[in-house]
Design a protein around this motif. Structure first.
Motif, PDB file in Angstrom:
ATOM      1  N   LEU A 168       4.754  -2.754  -8.894  1.00 16.99           N
ATOM      2  CA  LEU A 168       6.175  -3.113  -8.983  1.00 16.99           C
ATOM      3  C   LEU A 168       6.713  -2.882 -10.390  1.00 16.99           C
ATOM      4  N   HIS A 169       5.917  -3.220 -11.396  1.00 15.47           N
ATOM      5  CA  HIS A 169       6.348  -2.965 -12.770  1.00 15.47           C
ATOM      6  C   HIS A 169       6.540  -1.473 -13.016  1.00 15.47           C
ATOM      7  N   ARG A 170       5.607  -0.673 -12.497  1.00 13.56           N
ATOM      8  CA  ARG A 170       5.750   0.780 -12.655  1.00 13.56           C
ATOM      9  C   ARG A 170       7.027   1.268 -11.988  1.00 13.56           C
ATOM     10  N   GLY A 171       7.282   0.765 -10.782  1.00  7.92           N
ATOM     11  CA  GLY A 171       8.482   1.179 -10.062  1.00  7.92           C
ATOM     12  C   GLY A 171       9.760   0.746 -10.752  1.00  7.92           C
ATOM     13  N   SER A 172       9.694  -0.367 -11.477  1.00  6.23           N
ATOM     14  CA  SER A 172      10.898  -0.868 -12.131  1.00  6.23           C
ATOM     15  C   SER A 172      11.331   0.004 -13.299  1.00  6.23           C
ATOM     16  N   LEU A 173      10.443   0.845 -13.803  1.00  7.64           N
ATOM     17  CA  LEU A 173      10.787   1.719 -14.921  1.00  7.64           C
ATOM     18  C   LEU A 173      11.536   2.973 -14.487  1.00  7.64           C
TER      19      LEU A 173
ATOM     20  N   THR B  84      13.010   3.168  -1.314  1.00  4.22           N
ATOM     21  CA  THR B  84      14.131   2.242  -1.247  1.00  4.22           C
ATOM     22  C   THR B  84      13.997   1.293  -0.055  1.00  4.22           C
ATOM     23  N   VAL B  85      13.622   1.840   1.096  1.00  2.00           N
ATOM     24  CA  VAL B  85      13.505   1.032   2.306  1.00  2.00           C
ATOM     25  C   VAL B  85      12.274   0.130   2.242  1.00  2.00           C
ATOM     26  N   VAL B  86      11.176   0.649   1.713  1.00  2.51           N
ATOM     27  CA  VAL B  86       9.956  -0.161   1.582  1.00  2.51           C
ATOM     28  C   VAL B  86      10.204  -1.340   0.648  1.00  2.51           C
ATOM     29  N   LEU B  87      10.895  -1.110  -0.458  1.00  4.12           N
ATOM     30  CA  LEU B  87      11.202  -2.198  -1.385  1.00  4.12           C
ATOM     31  C   LEU B  87      12.124  -3.233  -0.749  1.00  4.12           C
ATOM     32  N   GLU B  88      13.040  -2.789   0.072  1.00  2.00           N
ATOM     33  CA  GLU B  88      13.894  -3.739   0.784  1.00  2.00           C
ATOM     34  C   GLU B  88      13.056  -4.607   1.728  1.00  2.00           C
ATOM     35  N   LEU B  89      12.092  -3.986   2.399  1.00  3.44           N
ATOM     36  CA  LEU B  89      11.202  -4.734   3.284  1.00  3.44           C
ATOM     37  C   LEU B  89      10.377  -5.755   2.495  1.00  3.44           C
TER      38      LEU B  89
ATOM     39  N   ALA C 264       0.835  -1.203   0.000  1.00  2.00           N
ATOM     40  CA  ALA C 264       0.000   0.000   0.000  1.00  2.00           C
ATOM     41  C   ALA C 264       0.871   1.255   0.000  1.00  2.00           C
ATOM     42  N   ALA C 265       1.962   1.227   0.752  1.00  2.00           N
ATOM     43  CA  ALA C 265       2.881   2.366   0.772  1.00  2.00           C
ATOM     44  C   ALA C 265       3.525   2.571  -0.590  1.00  2.00           C
ATOM     45  N   LEU C 266       3.920   1.491  -1.222  1.00  2.00           N
ATOM     46  CA  LEU C 266       4.561   1.587  -2.538  1.00  2.00           C
ATOM     47  C   LEU C 266       3.583   2.147  -3.572  1.00  2.00           C
ATOM     48  N   ALA C 267       2.332   1.735  -3.498  1.00  2.00           N
ATOM     49  CA  ALA C 267       1.322   2.231  -4.432  1.00  2.00           C
ATOM     50  C   ALA C 267       1.048   3.714  -4.241  1.00  2.00           C
ATOM     51  N   SER C 268       1.371   4.243  -3.059  1.00  2.00           N
ATOM     52  CA  SER C 268       1.141   5.658  -2.778  1.00  2.00           C
ATOM     53  C   SER C 268       2.272   6.545  -3.267  1.00  2.00           C
ATOM     54  N   ASP C 269       3.238   5.952  -3.984  1.00  2.18           N
ATOM     55  CA  ASP C 269       4.360   6.688  -4.581  1.00  2.18           C
ATOM     56  C   ASP C 269       5.118   7.506  -3.538  1.00  2.18           C
TER      57      ASP C 269
ATOM     58  N   THR D  79      15.982   3.885 -10.605  1.00  2.97           N
ATOM     59  CA  THR D  79      16.377   3.056  -9.461  1.00  2.97           C
ATOM     60  C   THR D  79      15.484   1.816  -9.371  1.00  2.97           C
ATOM     61  N   GLY D  80      15.062   1.293 -10.517  1.00  2.00           N
ATOM     62  CA  GLY D  80      14.060   0.242 -10.540  1.00  2.00           C
ATOM     63  C   GLY D  80      14.555  -1.167 -10.321  1.00  2.00           C
ATOM     64  N   GLU D  81      15.846  -1.344 -10.123  1.00  3.90           N
ATOM     65  CA  GLU D  81      16.396  -2.690  -9.964  1.00  3.90           C
ATOM     66  C   GLU D  81      15.777  -3.417  -8.765  1.00  3.90           C
ATOM     67  N   GLN D  82      15.541  -2.687  -7.682  1.00  4.86           N
ATOM     68  CA  GLN D  82      14.940  -3.301  -6.495  1.00  4.86           C
ATOM     69  C   GLN D  82      13.568  -3.892  -6.802  1.00  4.86           C
ATOM     70  N   ALA D  83      12.751  -3.115  -7.502  1.00  8.95           N
ATOM     71  CA  ALA D  83      11.404  -3.591  -7.832  1.00  8.95           C
ATOM     72  C   ALA D  83      11.470  -4.835  -8.707  1.00  8.95           C
TER      73      ALA D  83
END
Length: 212
Positions: A173-178, A132-137, A120-125, A181-185
Motif C-alpha cells: 500500500l505504501h508503494r502504491g501511494s507513491l 483502482t477497482v481493487v483498491l476500492e474493494l 495479492a492482486a495489488l502486490a502483483s502490480d 493516483t496514490g490517494e486511494q492507497a
C-alpha cells in the motif's frame, strides 16, 4: 489429440460462472494449485495474477458465507474483475462482490479471504484501471463492520482479521501511494495503520511524490 484424451480433459474440469457474467471459468478437479492448477476463462482471456490464483486455491470457499449463500463463486468473480480491459467492466464484477461479500458496509465471513485475494492482486502490480477497482474493494472491506448475522453466529473477530490481512500488505500500500493516483492507497493506510502519526507523515511524502 485423440477423442479419449479430449474426453478426459473435459471431465476433469470444474466449470464455474460468476453471477451476471457470460464467461465460463474452469479449474482442473484432479489437482490443486500446487500441481499447476490454472483458473482461466474458456474464451482464452489471459489472467496474469498468479499469486491470486494461488491464494484462491488454498481455501475451501464453500466454508465461507456471503449474503447470498456460500462463497464458492467469489474466486471466480474476483478473477473476472482483475481480467477486465476497462475500469467500467471491472466495476461490473466489483458490484457482484459488493452485493454478496459485503452489503451497504456490512461484512459477511467471505470478506476475510476476499481481502487476501485483493492484497495479492495489488502486490502483483495490476494495470491502473484494475488497481483502482481493487483498491476500492480493499477500502470498502477495511472500512466495513460485521453484519448482524455474522455476530449472531458468534464471529466477533471478523473486523480485526480482515484489517490484519490488509496490514500484512502495508508495504504494498505504501508503494502504491507513491504513484500519482496514490490517494486511494493512503486512504486504506489511514484505516488500518495502528500508529496514526505514521499515515499523516507518509501522506506528506506521497504528496511530494505526486507533484514530482
Amino acid at each position: 489429440m485423440r477423442a479419449d484424451q479430449l474426453m478426459v480433459d473435459v471431465v476433469s474440469l470444474n466449470v464455474f460462472r460468476c453471477p451476471g457474467s457470460e464467461r465460463v471459468w474452469c479449474t482442473r478437479s484432479s489437482g490443486g494449485v500446487a500441481e499447476g492448477d490454472r483458473r482461466r476463462p474458456v474464451d482464452g482471456l489471459r489472467v496474469n495474477v498468479k499469486s491470486v490464483e494461488f491464494e484462491a486455491g488454498l481455501r475451501d470457499w464453500s466454508g465461507f458465507r456471503t449474503m447470498t449463500g456460500d462463497a464458492s463463486f467469489v474466486p471466480v468473480c474476483f478473477m473476472e474483475l482483475v481480467s477486465q480491459g476497462s475500469e467500467d467492466d471491472a466495476m461490473d464484477h466489483y458490484r457482484d462482490l459488493e452485493n454478496s461479500v459485503f452489503v451497504q458496509g456490512q461484512l459477511f465471513e467471505a470478506a476475510e479471504p476476499t481481502m487476501v485475494l485483493a492484497m495479492a492482486a495489488l502486490a502483483s502490480d495490476p494495470p491502473p484501471h484494475v488497481r483502482t477497482v481493487v483498491l476500492e474493494l480493499i477500502f470498502q472491506i477495511a472500512n466495513g463492520v460485521a453484519h448482524g448475522d455474522v455476530i449472531g453466529r458468534g464471529d466477533l473477530g471478523l473486523v480485526q482479521r480482515r484489517r490484519d490481512s490488509a496490514r500484512r500488505g502495508i508495504l504494498v500500500l505504501h508503494r502504491g501511494s507513491l504513484r500519482k493516483t496514490g490517494e486511494q492507497a493512503l486512504d486504506v493506510v489511514d484505516l488500518i495503520e495502528g500508529d496514526r502519526s505514521r499515515p499523516a507523515g507518509f501522506r506528506d511524502v506521497a504528496a511530494r511524490s505526486w507533484r514530482s
